[in-house]
Design an enzyme around this catalytic site. Structure first.
Site, short mmCIF file in Angstrom:
data_model
loop_
_atom_site.label_atom_id
_atom_site.label_comp_id
_atom_site.label_asym_id
_atom_site.label_seq_id
_atom_site.Cartn_x
_atom_site.Cartn_y
_atom_site.Cartn_z
N TYR A 94 -4.82 6.78 10.69
CA TYR A 94 -4.64 6.66 9.24
C TYR A 94 -5.78 5.83 8.62
O TYR A 94 -6.43 6.26 7.66
CB TYR A 94 -3.27 6.02 8.90
CG TYR A 94 -3.21 5.63 7.46
CD1 TYR A 94 -2.94 6.58 6.49
CD2 TYR A 94 -3.51 4.33 7.04
CE1 TYR A 94 -2.95 6.26 5.14
CE2 TYR A 94 -3.53 3.99 5.71
CZ TYR A 94 -3.24 4.95 4.76
OH TYR A 94 -3.26 4.62 3.43
N GLU A 117 -7.09 -1.68 3.37
CA GLU A 117 -6.17 -0.79 4.09
C GLU A 117 -5.37 -1.56 5.14
O GLU A 117 -4.18 -1.31 5.33
CB GLU A 117 -6.95 0.35 4.77
CG GLU A 117 -7.47 1.40 3.79
CD GLU A 117 -6.36 2.10 3.02
OE1 GLU A 117 -5.21 2.14 3.50
OE2 GLU A 117 -6.64 2.59 1.92
N ASP A 148 0.34 8.90 5.62
CA ASP A 148 1.25 7.77 5.82
C ASP A 148 2.62 8.17 5.27
O ASP A 148 2.83 9.34 4.91
CB ASP A 148 0.70 6.50 5.13
CG ASP A 148 0.65 6.64 3.61
OD1 ASP A 148 0.92 7.75 3.09
OD2 ASP A 148 0.36 5.64 2.93
#
Ligand code: SF4
Length: 375
Positions: A129, A46, A147
């Protein structure tokens, strides 16, 4: 453009979630961070994906995890080595934060990614996020990701036409993402939303293959290409970075110091910012750039860093007296330096810029080799 987000009827949610998961299970890409639900590997993926496309990130990801397979190996590595394995991804503060985060995981969480949202947010570089993505995918916790891709998908599916840059729209989409989240499979649901936004509901959407093609409100209204309204980037800064191949005793000079505009945390060739730009120049560099022995190369390459459109150039300078050079650079606060073999430029200056500079140099060297009359 509507300024106020619309209210969404939630009766359709269960059916839409089923269609989405069904599509995801049949169409998802086999990606290495999906192979098992290891939170550390998902966290690294990520962070890498924050500013990098999947195809560009994959080879770096696999090498990175081979060298740093767990938080402890990342914690124990030197920052320089971590930067080398990060090379090609740019935005090096992400790598520094990963290393600090790995130390926190080892010191406070027995080497595991924490399981609560609040603890996840304490990890350097982890915002809402990333925390939601890792917790939902690795531990199936009910946190919704939001996102740019997910915002686009939600805005189209539910015809949210309000200003995509306003904080009211952001808040609205955040609430919508949470309500739309599948409580039974939050991890798969989040991954499916991201995958749909990456493969199908892209800026020019491929609606015929979308699992919601006859349920999407933007498509029904013929507005799938207009939503969300595109934002205008008007703060580009154009400048030149002129890199100096400063040689002494057959070695090249690399410097690192926090006082400069770019590459504050990694070694790079010394460089001067040129052209019309808002940044000041550094007096210690001027001595080298005004040296009569300096040779400036004319060719250039393009590069961008955040909102900077950069023209890369390079020049060369050979200086016999290394002690003189070190005396000059030794007066710059916080500056560290080292001498290295030119063949190791890509390792010592771990940015894709080093590869671009080498290409320019090879091109120039080949031109110089051409016989006269063949140019
Ligand atoms: S139908 Fe088209 S616009 Fe609507 S969600 Fe699917 S791909 Fe996006």
């Amino acid at each position: 453009m509507n300024q106020q987000p619309t209210r969404i009827e939630s009766e359709s949610f269960p059916e839409l979630r089923i269609f989405l998961l069904d599509w995801f299970r049949k169409n998802k890409r086999e990606l290495p961070f999906r192979i098992n639900k290891n939170a550390y590997r998902i966290w690294v993926s990520e962070i890498m994906l924050q500013q990098t496309r999947v195809a560009a990130m994959l080879p770096i990801y696999e090498n990175f995890l081979e060298r740093f397979p767990d938080p402890n190996s990342l914690k124990e590595a030197s920052e320089e080595e971590v930067m080398k394995y990060w090379k090609g991804l740019g935005y090096y503060s992400r790598a520094r934060n990963l290393k600090k985060g790995a130390a926190l995981l080892v010191d406070r969480h027995s080497g595991k990614f924490p399981k609560t949202y609040e603890e996840a947010l304490e990890i350097p570089g982890v915002g809402s996020y990333t925390a939601s993505a890792v917790l939902s995918i690795a531990y199936n916790k009910t946190y919704a990701v939001l996102d740019g891709n997910v915002k686009r998908v939600l805005s189209r599916l539910f015809l949210v036409e309000s200003d995509p840059t306003s904080s009211a729209t952001d808040r609205f989409l955040g609430t919508l993402a949470r309500e739309f989240l599948n409580p039974d499979s939050p991890g798969d649901h989040n991954e499916a939303m991201m995958e749909l936004g990456a493969l199908v509901c892209v800026p020019i959407p491929n609606c015929p293959v979308c699992p919601w093609n006859d349920r999407c409100k933007a498509r029904a209204a013929g507005k799938e290409k207009e939503i969300p309204a595109s934002k205008v980037v008007d703060n580009w800064i154009e400048l030149d970075l002129n890199f100096l191949f400063l040689r002494s005793e057959e070695k090249l000079l690399a410097v690192k110091y926090p006082g400069r505009r770019f590459f504050k945390t990694i070694y790079s060739l010394p460089f001067r910012v040129e052209g019309k730009h808002p940044y000041g120049n550094e007096p210690w560099l001027e001595d080298f750039f005004s040296d009569p022995g300096l040779s400036q190369n004319r060719s250039n390459a393009r590069h961008s860093i955040t909102n900077h459109k950069i023209r890369l150039r390079y020049c060369e300078l050979d200086l016999k007296n290394r002690k003189d050079v070190e005396r000059k650079i030794g007066s710059v606060p916080g500056l560290e330096w080292k001498w290295f073999d030119e063949s190791e430029l890509k390792e010592e200056f771990p940015s894709s810029i080093s590869g671009k500079l080498l290409k320019l140099k090879n091109k120039r060297d080949k031109q110089q080799e051409l016989p006269v009359g063949n140019v």
